[in-house]
Design a protein around this motif. Structure first.
Motif, PDB file in Angstrom:
ATOM      1  N   GLY A 155      11.217   3.652 -16.362  1.00  0.00           N
ATOM      2  CA  GLY A 155       9.775   3.647 -16.198  1.00  0.00           C
ATOM      3  C   GLY A 155       9.402   4.546 -15.026  1.00  0.00           C
ATOM      4  N   THR A 156       8.106   4.715 -14.792  1.00  0.00           N
ATOM      5  CA  THR A 156       7.657   5.533 -13.664  1.00  0.00           C
ATOM      6  C   THR A 156       8.139   4.914 -12.366  1.00  0.00           C
ATOM      7  OG1 THR A 156       5.676   6.210 -14.871  1.00  0.00           O
ATOM      8  CG2 THR A 156       5.650   6.514 -12.489  1.00  0.00           C
ATOM      9  N   GLN A 157       8.756   5.718 -11.531  1.00  0.00           N
ATOM     10  CA  GLN A 157       9.303   5.199 -10.289  1.00  0.00           C
ATOM     11  C   GLN A 157       8.276   5.259  -9.159  1.00  0.00           C
ATOM     12  OE1 GLN A 157      13.255   6.444  -9.276  1.00  0.00           O
ATOM     13  NE2 GLN A 157      14.020   6.188 -11.355  1.00  0.00           N
ATOM     14  N   MET A 158       8.583   4.550  -8.094  1.00  0.00           N
ATOM     15  CA  MET A 158       7.698   4.521  -6.937  1.00  0.00           C
ATOM     16  C   MET A 158       7.928   5.750  -6.063  1.00  0.00           C
ATOM     17  SD  MET A 158       5.747   1.854  -7.183  1.00  0.00           S
ATOM     18  CE  MET A 158       5.157   1.430  -5.536  1.00  0.00           C
ATOM     19  N   GLY A 159       6.935   6.034  -5.214  1.00  0.00           N
ATOM     20  CA  GLY A 159       7.005   7.211  -4.346  1.00  0.00           C
ATOM     21  C   GLY A 159       7.851   7.017  -3.106  1.00  0.00           C
ATOM     22  N   GLY A 160       8.239   5.782  -2.836  1.00  0.00           N
ATOM     23  CA  GLY A 160       9.171   5.544  -1.743  1.00  0.00           C
ATOM     24  C   GLY A 160       8.583   4.811  -0.549  1.00  0.00           C
ATOM     25  N   TRP A 161       9.463   4.567   0.421  1.00  0.00           N
ATOM     26  CA  TRP A 161       9.165   3.799   1.630  1.00  0.00           C
ATOM     27  C   TRP A 161       9.072   4.738   2.817  1.00  0.00           C
ATOM     28  CZ3 TRP A 161       8.352  -1.400   1.060  1.00  0.00           C
ATOM     29  CH2 TRP A 161       8.755  -1.949  -0.163  1.00  0.00           C
ATOM     30  N   PHE A 162       7.966   4.624   3.580  1.00  0.00           N
ATOM     31  CA  PHE A 162       7.694   5.532   4.687  1.00  0.00           C
ATOM     32  C   PHE A 162       7.476   4.729   5.968  1.00  0.00           C
ATOM     33  CE2 PHE A 162       6.912   7.856   0.909  1.00  0.00           C
ATOM     34  CZ  PHE A 162       7.010   9.209   1.188  1.00  0.00           C
ATOM     35  N   ARG A 163       8.068   5.211   7.038  1.00  0.00           N
ATOM     36  CA  ARG A 163       7.890   4.541   8.326  1.00  0.00           C
ATOM     37  C   ARG A 163       6.476   4.756   8.862  1.00  0.00           C
ATOM     38  NH1 ARG A 163      12.643   3.478  11.274  1.00  0.00           N
ATOM     39  NH2 ARG A 163      11.721   4.288  13.184  1.00  0.00           N
ATOM     40  N   ASN A 164       5.874   5.872   8.491  1.00  0.00           N
ATOM     41  CA  ASN A 164       4.504   6.179   8.932  1.00  0.00           C
ATOM     42  C   ASN A 164       3.640   6.545   7.738  1.00  0.00           C
ATOM     43  OD1 ASN A 164       5.030   6.019  11.887  1.00  0.00           O
ATOM     44  ND2 ASN A 164       6.343   7.788  11.475  1.00  0.00           N
ATOM     45  N   GLU A 165       2.327   6.458   7.918  1.00  0.00           N
ATOM     46  CA  GLU A 165       1.399   6.762   6.826  1.00  0.00           C
ATOM     47  C   GLU A 165       1.375   8.252   6.506  1.00  0.00           C
ATOM     48  OE1 GLU A 165      -2.454   4.495   6.319  1.00  0.00           O
ATOM     49  OE2 GLU A 165      -2.076   4.160   8.472  1.00  0.00           O
ATOM     50  N   ILE A 166       1.094   8.551   5.248  1.00  0.00           N
ATOM     51  CA  ILE A 166       0.891   9.923   4.789  1.00  0.00           C
ATOM     52  C   ILE A 166      -0.590  10.052   4.429  1.00  0.00           C
ATOM     53  CG2 ILE A 166       1.523  11.678   3.100  1.00  0.00           C
ATOM     54  CD1 ILE A 166       3.789  10.910   5.009  1.00  0.00           C
ATOM     55  N   LYS A 167      -1.359  10.666   5.325  1.00  0.00           N
ATOM     56  CA  LYS A 167      -2.800  10.792   5.111  1.00  0.00           C
ATOM     57  C   LYS A 167      -3.208  12.189   4.664  1.00  0.00           C
ATOM     58  CE  LYS A 167      -3.967   7.259   8.559  1.00  0.00           C
ATOM     59  NZ  LYS A 167      -4.686   6.969   9.824  1.00  0.00           N
ATOM     60  N   THR A 168      -2.449  13.191   5.092  1.00  0.00           N
ATOM     61  CA  THR A 168      -2.757  14.568   4.747  1.00  0.00           C
ATOM     62  C   THR A 168      -1.469  15.307   4.405  1.00  0.00           C
ATOM     63  OG1 THR A 168      -2.495  15.472   6.989  1.00  0.00           O
ATOM     64  CG2 THR A 168      -4.652  14.495   6.442  1.00  0.00           C
ATOM     65  N   VAL A 169      -1.627  16.518   3.887  1.00  0.00           N
ATOM     66  CA  VAL A 169      -0.460  17.343   3.574  1.00  0.00           C
ATOM     67  C   VAL A 169       0.323  17.665   4.838  1.00  0.00           C
ATOM     68  CG1 VAL A 169       0.298  19.559   2.616  1.00  0.00           C
ATOM     69  CG2 VAL A 169      -1.590  18.315   1.529  1.00  0.00           C
ATOM     70  N   ASP A 170      -0.378  17.805   5.962  1.00  0.00           N
ATOM     71  CA  ASP A 170       0.301  18.113   7.225  1.00  0.00           C
ATOM     72  C   ASP A 170       1.265  17.015   7.656  1.00  0.00           C
ATOM     73  OD1 ASP A 170      -0.904  20.569   7.486  1.00  0.00           O
ATOM     74  OD2 ASP A 170      -2.531  19.858   8.768  1.00  0.00           O
ATOM     75  N   ASP A 171       1.029  15.789   7.213  1.00  0.00           N
ATOM     76  CA  ASP A 171       1.916  14.688   7.582  1.00  0.00           C
ATOM     77  C   ASP A 171       3.295  14.821   6.946  1.00  0.00           C
ATOM     78  OD1 ASP A 171       0.007  13.416   9.169  1.00  0.00           O
ATOM     79  OD2 ASP A 171      -0.822  12.304   7.474  1.00  0.00           O
ATOM     80  N   LEU A 172       3.425  15.722   5.981  1.00  0.00           N
ATOM     81  CA  LEU A 172       4.720  15.939   5.340  1.00  0.00           C
ATOM     82  C   LEU A 172       5.620  16.856   6.155  1.00  0.00           C
ATOM     83  CD1 LEU A 172       3.555  16.505   1.631  1.00  0.00           C
ATOM     84  CD2 LEU A 172       4.556  14.422   2.593  1.00  0.00           C
ATOM     85  N   LYS A 173       5.032  17.617   7.042  1.00  0.00           N
ATOM     86  CA  LYS A 173       5.805  18.607   7.796  1.00  0.00           C
ATOM     87  C   LYS A 173       6.812  17.936   8.724  1.00  0.00           C
ATOM     88  CE  LYS A 173       2.193  22.136   7.595  1.00  0.00           C
ATOM     89  NZ  LYS A 173       1.213  22.951   8.356  1.00  0.00           N
ATOM     90  N   GLY A 174       8.056  18.352   8.569  1.00  0.00           N
ATOM     91  CA  GLY A 174       9.128  17.814   9.402  1.00  0.00           C
ATOM     92  C   GLY A 174       9.631  16.448   8.975  1.00  0.00           C
TER      93      GLY A 174
END
Length: 364
Positions: A155-174
């Motif tokens: 089935g469709t899987q989940m996007g995963g577990w993150f220690r911090n929130e992802i609010k913008t594309v910039d939050d993906l950097k690093g």
């Protein structure tokens, strides 16, 4: 009377002789075989691992114990991520695995498993069985000396577990993110640092801060590994896995030596194991998700801007791979055409029904 008695005895004798002659022929047509199946999944991930065990059970039952397949969990006889190689080289007769583990060998192999913004379970099953999916992937796997059979969906899987929130594309950097290789190829273009970590090492890596986020499968499997204790933000959807198709890989040379009815039994057993896995995940995930939320998991959707950015980069990756590999392009183009044709129907029927059912008072 004596003549009739003689004829009767003669007829019975001929019949008995025919049975005696037929037995060896039947034995030749239904030989006793003992195969080994290496899984890429640990026994603890029971919903996905038992796909291989169920296949073996169905094959044995259908052949009255003549065709036996023994399933081994990940690492017991073959390393988890080397199942395809072991089958290809006939180290083992068959394996139960996911094709995206072999992204480095050939990115096109992933179409047999999951690709970013690909198909959901119903669409993948339809493409494989009534579209060109199985035909095209078998053409691809032929050069690897393998015959592939769909053998389960998560089935469709989940996007995963993150220690911090992802609010913008910039939050993906690093962001150090444990993800599948194909997802990593897309995410790296947005500044993510993909990590390849075995399932058993994800929890300590998250706990120590060695990684910032990790995806595994979905609520039922994720709960067992306890990710919610060290990373509270639980994102959806796992756009890199609209579903994961796990497959049975059989050595091509060994497969060709099977009697035709054994080949048919193998295909039917894979179908039965597929249906069971779908049902298992659909039955277990709802309750598991509720338990996770009750224990502090914070369920969140990826922001649309993040989804849009990932989709745009995924398309660029597809274009680059297609330009380099005609077979990749052939399968990709066919899958996209099937997906684009299916989505409007799913939105009209499944989507509208599910959307309405989500608004009703389920207490009545």
């Amino acid at each position: 009377m004596q003549r009739r008695s003689f004829l009767k005895k003669a007829t019975l004798g001929a019949a008995a002789g025919g049975a005696a002659l037929a037995a060896p022929a039947l034995a030749q047509e239904s030989p006793t075989l003992n195969w080994r199946l290496a899984s890429s999944f640990p026994r603890s991930a029971d919903a996905i691992y038992t796909g291989g065990e169920n296949l073996a059970k169905y094959v044995s039952e259908a052949t009255d114990g003549k065709f036996n397949i023994r399933a081994f969990p990940a690492g017991e006889i073959v390393p988890a991520l080397q199942v395809l190689d072991a089958v290809q080289n006939n180290t083992i007769e068959c394996g139960h695995t996911a094709s995206y583990y072999y992204f480095g060998k050939d990115p096109a192999l992933c179409f047999d498993g999951a690709v970013p913004f690909g198909l959901n379970t119903r669409q993948m099953n339809a493409w494989m069985r009534h579209g060109n999916g199985l035909k095209l992937t078998r053409e691809l796997f032929e050069k690897h000396n393998i015959v592939n059979f769909p053998c389960g969906y998560t089935g469709t899987q989940m996007g995963g577990w993150f220690r911090n929130e992802i609010k913008t594309v910039d939050d993906l950097k690093g962001l150090k993110f444990r993800a599948s290789a194909f997802a990593g190829a897309v995410l790296s273009r947005l500044g993510v640092v993909p990590q390849q970590i075995a399932g058993g090492d994800i929890y300590p890596s998250l706990e120590k801060g060695t990684i910032d986020a990790a995806e595994w499968i979905g609520p039922y499997d994720d709960e067992k590994l306890g990710f919610h204790k060290v990373a509270k933000h639980y994102y959806f959807p796992g756009w890199w896995e609209g579903t994961l198709q796990v497959s049975l890989y059989v050595n091509q040379d060994v497969y060709k030596q099977l009697p035709k009815h054994y080949q048919a039994v193998l295909a039917q057993a894979a179908t039965a194991a597929t249906n069971d896995m779908i049902a298992k995940y659909d039955a277990e995930n709802p309750a598991a998700l509720r338990r996770l939320v009750s224990q502090g998991a914070q369920l969140k959707a990826f922001p649309k801007a993040v989804m849009d950015a990932c989709y745009a980069e995924a398309n660029k990756v597809y274009e680059e791979f297609s330009a380099k590999d005609p077979m990749f392009k052939k399968i990709y183009d066919d899958m996209v055409a099937f997906r684009n044709n299916a989505i409007p129907w799913f939105r009209v029927a499944e989507g509208s029904f599910d959307g309405f059912m989500g608004t009703i008072n389920r207490g009545k």
